[in-house]
Design an enzyme around this catalytic site. Structure first.
Site, mmCIF file in Angstrom:
data_model
loop_
_atom_site.group_PDB
_atom_site.id
_atom_site.type_symbol
_atom_site.label_atom_id
_atom_site.label_comp_id
_atom_site.label_asym_id
_atom_site.label_seq_id
_atom_site.Cartn_x
_atom_site.Cartn_y
_atom_site.Cartn_z
ATOM 1 C CG PHE A 44 -1.907 1.218 1.141
ATOM 2 C CD1 PHE A 44 -3.030 0.890 0.442
ATOM 3 C CD2 PHE A 44 -1.637 2.238 1.993
ATOM 4 C CE1 PHE A 44 -3.774 2.155 0.435
ATOM 5 C CE2 PHE A 44 -2.535 3.282 2.051
ATOM 6 C CZ PHE A 44 -3.825 3.197 1.436
ATOM 7 C CG ASP B 131 1.108 -2.349 7.056
ATOM 8 O OD1 ASP B 131 -0.028 -2.931 7.579
ATOM 9 O OD2 ASP B 131 0.977 -1.008 6.643
ATOM 10 C CE1 TYR C 32 -8.558 2.695 7.928
ATOM 11 C CE2 TYR C 32 -7.478 3.742 9.764
ATOM 12 C CZ TYR C 32 -7.463 3.192 8.352
ATOM 13 O OH TYR C 32 -6.434 3.808 7.465
ATOM 14 C CE LYS C 33 -7.093 -1.039 5.948
ATOM 15 N NZ LYS C 33 -7.762 -0.427 4.962
ATOM 16 N NE ARG D 98 -9.970 -3.261 -1.065
ATOM 17 C CZ ARG D 98 -9.140 -2.653 -0.246
ATOM 18 N NH1 ARG D 98 -7.969 -2.865 0.059
ATOM 19 N NH2 ARG D 98 -9.799 -1.512 0.447
#
Lengths: 403, 403
Positions: free
Chosen positions: B135, B204, B229-230, B378
């Site tokens: 990312f 990560d 937050y995922k 996704r």
């Protein structure tokens, strides 16, 4: 009723900001339980809750997050919040739009600002000056910024800065108002001196923004940072802000080039290309709950002039000093905040031997200030919600506590 | 009812995690308005709202901030929230207590972790390896960390890392699960390879924590970061976390030594002395609203085993692939997520020429996934609240949209 209580009543009656108090949650059951004094003089540490905030936060949580979910990044304006809220803060610090961005803690923003400043100053300048009396985090972060950019850090008392400046100076990090003494430093004069030496001026506005005019644009400040949970009432640990003067934005080379500061964040490109303008100060995904609580809190500033706030702030601190002089036995406390208006922020700091204990007892009696090591009683005066009767009561309780 | 819909019903009936769905706000009016599909497959971008959160946030705002104000830093446990919430996340990533601290964004934590890792590795090692498919923010921040520590950054595909390691390698920054393809990388094997080369391993966990076992302690990971937050459902932009393995904590030399990481923060001392333990990863004042919303959100994990979550996650993604194969015309999409379980995270990424448009129409029809440039649809599968009937419905709507 004492003479000073009568004076307080008269001052409150003609206070043009008196009506703003109703926009805050004050005089709660907790306040009244505390000996009925209920005077909150710690808004320079954590501002009181603006009444508009709870409903707004509930909407953010229940509807924006709970129902719209991911769509809120666009539909609820989450993505653009850092710049939008920055523009709401801008007039409070004397900045035209497009130069302030909200996000991260003050410490992180000090790092961005100071490293950015050193890089603007160029390779030839190898020294950073930092306020020797600074709130500690600025000093710690400045030490790291110096280490990571190969510069030397030199702590200097603000008054000695002009004499310390020279061809070696890359950047200077100063506090507009000293966190402990409440001393207001000469931002226009010091900024001019820094510029004359060819260096970059970085100001920390934590203890001035929202309490007095700052005039960032007017005085040509280069970079500035500030927190939003003191006089801006953004809530505990609400995000800080970063100001980069428009003319310098293209040269702002952030040490924290997160994806939110990319020219095309959703391009998901391997190479970093910084966004133009204030956006370049962003780093990662903004913390929306804290940020939108802050946005709501800023609504209390609608229609308020910073000049009126400053006038009332000086009147409040003058009056507090008058009441303390009248009520507190001579020699029991020593005021370390300058008496001259042009050197005073919006707090009064009283030195006293047993300051830690005294503050504990004051708080028990409903007068909430704070203690700063080693020996300072600190009282903050937030003109939007502190009145003159509060001030008189606080001084009276202080005298009783010290007596 | 189609055969696969019947299969879905049976799978839901025996799903031991099915009851957890009631702990989230789902199936709202907004969901039903959207063509009645109401399938949220974007929990890998923003987790759904846990039902316990709104009430908790209201208490934080109205009582803790509004009534107790500054006292809440002690009385409401604000000050210790970063470590306390870190310890709540710890078991989800396989860490014993005292090694995880919450605060700042993922990007800022990547900076702390990577600079800290390079400093642990020592002067002799001058190269940082970074996942070439990362990312973007990790790559941008790694570039800055390399620049500021005088190292060279070398992007390498995770599979090529073992061959790229050597005496020059200081640190390696890798993603546990690839954000685009959903590929799960071999954390134990790669960490062992990094260690064999004498380098420091930084992971990560943004796309793995809360979806599958991580085993930080077990596999000897040195440092790790992740967002909340995922799959951890902490809310939009909720604070990230930093893990520093206990044995390395004394050597963790943070590039962001804010006052919150000082051994004695309220001593207000000029000299920096880092706190021991996880505390050393703190920087500035924590953003309490976002942080305590996260703390409430983590309660949905009480009594949940990560192994059960992983088993369901694989069953969900297997079933989605089965439904897509059955419903979507051959050749219309290509799955870029590995089929092998040991290489799959908790998402399915489908490549398709007009992915941006397709996702827009899918969302209009109530199936919420997301689009990642240039050509990926996704879909994230959050085992705590996504069921098998959701999966079948999503595949059906996808087929209709592509047809």
């Amino acid at each position: 009723m004492s003479d000073l209580a009568i004076v307080a009543e008269k001052l409150d009656a003609v206070d043009e900001l008196a009506g703003r108090r109703a926009e805050f949650v004050l005089d709660t059951a907790s306040d009244r339980a505390a000996d009925a004094a209920g005077v909150y003089l710690d808004g320079n540490s954590l501002g009181a809750l603006p009444a508009v905030v709870p409903g707004r936060v509930e909407d953010v949580v229940r509807r924006q997050w709970g129902e719209l979910r991911i769509r809120s990044w666009e539909e609820s304006g989450w993505w653009t919040a850092p710049e939008r809220i920055g523009d709401r803060i801008a007039p409070l610090v004397g900045a035209a739009p497009g130069q302030v961005v909200v996000g991260d803690s003050t410490s992180v923003n000090v790092f961005k600002a100071l490293v950015g400043a050193v890089r603007m100053a160029g390779e030839g300048r190898d020294e950073i000056l930092v306020d020797a009396t600074t709130f500690p985090t600025d000093g710690y972060i400045a030490e790291s910024a110096a280490r990571m950019t190969g510069r030397t850090l030199r702590p200097v008392a603000p008054a000695d800065v002009p004499g310390a400046l020279g061809e070696r100076t890359a950047a200077v990090l100063l506090n507009h108002v000293d966190y402990r003494t409440g001393r207001l430093h000469d931002l226009p004069g010091l900024t001019a001196a820094v510029h004359e030496a060819g260096a970059v001026a970085v100001w920390d506005l934590c203890h001035s923004a929202g309490a007095l005019p700052v005039g960032l644009d007017e005085h040509g400040v280069d970079l500035a940072v500030g927190c939003t949970y003191k006089y801006l009432n953004g809530g505990p640990g609400s995000p800080a802000y970063l100001y980069v003067r428009r003319e310098l934005q293209d040269r702002f080379d952030s040490p924290l080039p997160g994806w939110n500061s990319h020219a095309e964040p959703f391009g998901m490109r391997t190479g970093y290309e910084p966004a133009p303008g204030a956006l370049r100060g962003r780093v990662g995904t903004p913390d929306i709950l804290s940020m939108l609580a802050l946005e709501a809190a800023l609504e209390v500033w609608d229609g308020v002039s910073v000049e009126a706030v400053r006038a009332k702030s000086l009147a409040l601190t003058d009056f507090f000093l008058e009441c303390v002089a009248a009520y507190v036995p001579a020699g029991r406390v020593e005021c370390v905040t300058p008496v001259a208006h042009e050197e005073r922020g919006s707090q009064i700091a009283l030195r006293c031997d047993d300051a830690g204990d005294v503050m504990k007892r004051l708080i028990e009696r409903g007068v909430v200030g704070d203690f700063r090591a080693p020996d300072v009683l600190r009282f903050g005066f937030t003109p939007l919600y502190v009145g003159f009767a509060d001030v008189e009561r606080a001084a009276r309780v202080l005298a009783r506590t010290l007596g």
